[in-house]
Write a protein that holds these residues in place. Structure first.
Motif, short mmCIF file in Angstrom:
data_model
loop_
_atom_site.label_atom_id
_atom_site.label_comp_id
_atom_site.label_asym_id
_atom_site.label_seq_id
_atom_site.Cartn_x
_atom_site.Cartn_y
_atom_site.Cartn_z
N LEU A 141 77.92 56.71 7.66
CA LEU A 141 78.31 55.30 7.82
C LEU A 141 78.85 54.73 6.51
CD1 LEU A 141 75.39 54.01 10.08
CD2 LEU A 141 77.75 54.55 10.73
N ILE A 142 78.21 55.08 5.42
CA ILE A 142 78.67 54.57 4.12
C ILE A 142 80.07 55.09 3.81
CG2 ILE A 142 78.30 54.75 1.61
CD1 ILE A 142 75.30 54.56 2.17
N ALA A 143 80.26 56.39 4.03
CA ALA A 143 81.58 56.98 3.76
C ALA A 143 82.65 56.37 4.64
CB ALA A 143 81.52 58.49 3.96
N THR A 144 82.30 56.13 5.91
CA THR A 144 83.25 55.54 6.85
C THR A 144 83.66 54.15 6.38
OG1 THR A 144 82.23 56.76 8.64
CG2 THR A 144 83.59 54.88 9.25
N ALA A 145 82.66 53.35 6.01
CA ALA A 145 82.94 52.00 5.54
C ALA A 145 83.77 52.04 4.26
CB ALA A 145 81.64 51.24 5.31
N ALA A 146 83.41 52.94 3.36
CA ALA A 146 84.13 53.02 2.08
C ALA A 146 85.60 53.35 2.31
CB ALA A 146 83.48 54.07 1.18
N ALA A 147 85.85 54.33 3.15
CA ALA A 147 87.24 54.71 3.43
C ALA A 147 87.97 53.57 4.14
CB ALA A 147 87.30 55.98 4.28
#
Ligand code: ATP
Ligand code: MG
Lengths: 262, 336
Positions: free
Chosen positions: B99-105
């Motif tokens: 989820l963090i990576a998705t939001a960051a991207a």
């Protein structure tokens, strides 16, 4: 005039819905708008005529924000809209049709109208919960197409439709946006003579307070439709008046050089 | 009510019937069957699924909205590094990391999108290329965090949902990836049929028309660009989590080119095109690379040329054709 009075006058159709003040535009040495002043009161039915290259389409482009004026100002319901992007002007009710069809060619006719309705209803952003909202758009679009005589063509891709039907679709989309001001750029150009009646009827069905400006070379249609006619030549308003005044104006005859104005 | 009329208004127009019903079953059943039958190749299968997700994200941006991007791998790589760094420094819970990576991207997509999407055509293409190069260069320079050329290693994932360990054979990784892909796919499928999705389709076809109906074109493009970036970030994160490593190759420009090839190979604007393209790409890559490790790109290149030259809509074109044939045969043989 106080605010309240102004609003009262507006509801009577006296105050202009759209005001054009000193609009100027040149493409290099070519001047397409020279200090144009024009008021469209609510309920206006104005015909804009003039020879090819007079600057009629450019005028519409200036009003809708597709072109940036060199000078002058456009007011929509007493607010200057000069800095508004074209799409925001549309959202305020300033709607146009194009001289050359501007449609989604790979999309069915029905959907061309439905997405316009979706934008009008401000549900164009919906991504997940849209079932009933979108269905309502499709239903309304279907009714509007039927009224234009395009009911049987609703599921055909636009590029499969004959040019005349695409013209009608272009108009159906504009009407679906429920405009306050409607700018029609040669709506009947390319429409078979028998089918201009649908256009005329649909325009007649619009609420009376909608202001309409119609550019048209088909003099029959202009004279049937307009209560006032503005003649534009080389970016200038040459003259304006009632249809009969214009028909008998010597200068106008001269401009059309033998081409009989009615 | 007139049945003819109700059919027209109930189902969204221009939807190919086979894609709505049975068509869904085939790819997902195949993906699940592969789990049981292809046990020795689960790693390869997982890579294919990740590539599907990556290509799917590009389909939203390029296929539907018509934004030709040459730097899409920036988001995949950004998601991969975000997930890797998150696992090493913050938490190694896979779902949280995802989820963090998705939001960051997604945020990177939003920021870069707002900067470049007012341009169009070749300018826009160049800017996407530039951003792709920029992100890759930054990752290369931040050696202390990314490991530079050596890549990011030492990623240890906690069990999925606290229960399923990432096993050596890749069982958990495969099913995890498949589940995430299914979730994104369902979302994308729904979104692309929404008023929003239809407006993207309109923007690709005719921006002037969309402006004339009051569509805030720029915002819609920023939105889908961010959405595609987020989805690519998920794909990158899955790659980091399932292979336990991230390399600079994840965000090199070559990767942007690869995903473009995969999507075109499979067919744009179909969502399932991403499946066809990615599966064929990964399989050909694997087999051709075994035969000739240096010239496998030749096979892919030839395949792409053949598809672009002879098929109208990628590999999905073949499937369309086959489905149409099958339907007409079926109709002929079924007595009324
Ligand atoms: N973007 C542009 N750049 C340069 N010249 C332009 C541009 N747009 C229009 N013109 C020129 O401006 C003049 C006015 O064009 P415009 O389209 O407004 O005329 P019009 O009155 O609508 O004519 P018609 O009746 O043929 O539609 C024409 O000579 C045209 O070639
Ligand atoms: Mg014109």
């Amino acid at each position: 005039m106080s605010d309240a009075e102004a609003r009262h006058a507006n509801t009577l159709g006296a105050a202009p819905v759209l005001s054009v003040r000193g609009l100027c535009k040149s493409f290099g040495a070519l001047t397409v708008a020279q200090d144009i002043e024009l008021d469209l009161p609510g309920g206006a039915r104005i015909g804009l005529i003039g020879p090819n290259g007079a600057g009629k389409t450019s005028f519409v482009n200036l009003l809708t924000g597709m072109l940036r004026p060199d000078a002058g100002s456009v007011l929509l319901e007493d607010r200057a809209i000069d800095r508004l992007r074209p799409e925001l002007r549309v959202r305020r009710g300033l709607v146009r049709t194009h001289q050359i069809n501007t449609l989604l060619a790979e999309t069915p006719a029905l959907e061309n109208v439905a997405i316009a309705i979706a934008e009008r209803k401000r549900i164009g952003w919906r991504m997940l919960r849209y079932g009933t909202g979108w269905r309502a758009c499709l239903d309304e679009a279907e009714a509007r197409l039927a009224a234009m005589g395009l009911g049987d063509d609703r599921l055909r891709l636009v590029r499969e439709l004959p040019y005349g039907k695409q013209r009608l679709l272009e108009i159906a989309i504009a009407l679906a946006l429920k405009p306050r001001v409607l700018l029609l750029d040669e709506p009947a150009a390319g429409v078979p003579a028998g089918e201009t009646r649908a256009i005329h009827e649909q325009l007649g069905d619009l609420p009376q307070d909608v202001a309409i400006l119609m550019i048209e070379h088909d003099m029959d249609l202009v004279f049937r439709f307009a209560r006032e006619i503005v003649v534009m030549v080389q970016g200038r308003v040459l003259t304006r008046g009632s249809p009969s005044e214009i028909a008998n104006d010597d200068r106008v005859r001269e401009v059309y050089l033998g081409r009989r104005v009615r | 009510m007139n049945p003819e009329r109700s059919r027209a208004t109930r189902s969204p127009p221009a939807e190919k019937p086979h894609a709505a019903g049975w068509g869904h079953l085939l790819p997902w059943t195949a993906a699940l069957a592969f789990y049981f039958l292809g046990a020795d190749f689960l790693g390869l299968g997982t890579n294919a699924l990740i590539m599907v997700l990556f290509a799917l994200s590009l389909d939203l941006v390029l296929g539907y909205a018509g934004i030709i991007t040459m730097g899409h791998a920036a988001f995949f790589g950004f998601g991969a590094y975000a997930a890797g760094l998150c696992a090493i420094h913050v938490t190694n819970d896979p779902v949280t990391g995802l989820l963090i990576a998705t939001a960051a991207a997604g945020i990177l997509g939003f920021v870069t999108g707002t900067l470049i999407l007012h341009t169009k055509g070749v300018t826009l293409m160049m800017l996407t290329l530039a951003i792709g190069a920029l992100v890759a260069e930054v990752a290369n320079h931040l050696r202390d965090y990314t490991g530079g050329d050596d890549g990011l290693h030492g990623i240890r994932m906690a069990p999925l949902l606290g229960a399923f360990r990432f096993d050596l054979w890749g069982h958990t990784a495969y099913l995890y990836t498949l589940a995430v892909l299914l979730a994104w796919f369902a979302l994308a499928w729904r979104i692309m049929r929404s008023p929003f999705g239809r407006s993207l389709d309109g923007i690709r076809q005719n921006v002037r028309r969309m402006r004339a109906i009051g569509t805030p074109v720029w915002w819609r493009m920023v939105a889908v660009y961010s959405l595609g970036a987020a989805m690519a970030g998920t794909a990158g994160a899955l790659s980091a989590q399932t292979t336990r490593a991230v390399g600079l190759t994840a965000l090199e420009l070559l990767a942007s080119g690869t995903v473009l090839m995969v999507l075109i190979l499979g067919g744009t604007r179909r969502l399932y095109g991403a499946f066809a393209g990615a599966v064929v790409y990964v399989v050909v890559q694997d087999f051709a690379a075994q035969v000739d490790p240096f010239r496998w790109m030749f096979v892919i290149g030839a395949l792409l040329m053949a598809v672009v030259l002879f098929l109208e809509n990628g590999l999905m074109g073949i499937i369309d054709f086959a489905a149409a044939r099958a339907r007409s045969l079926w109709r002929e043989q079924t007595p009324r």
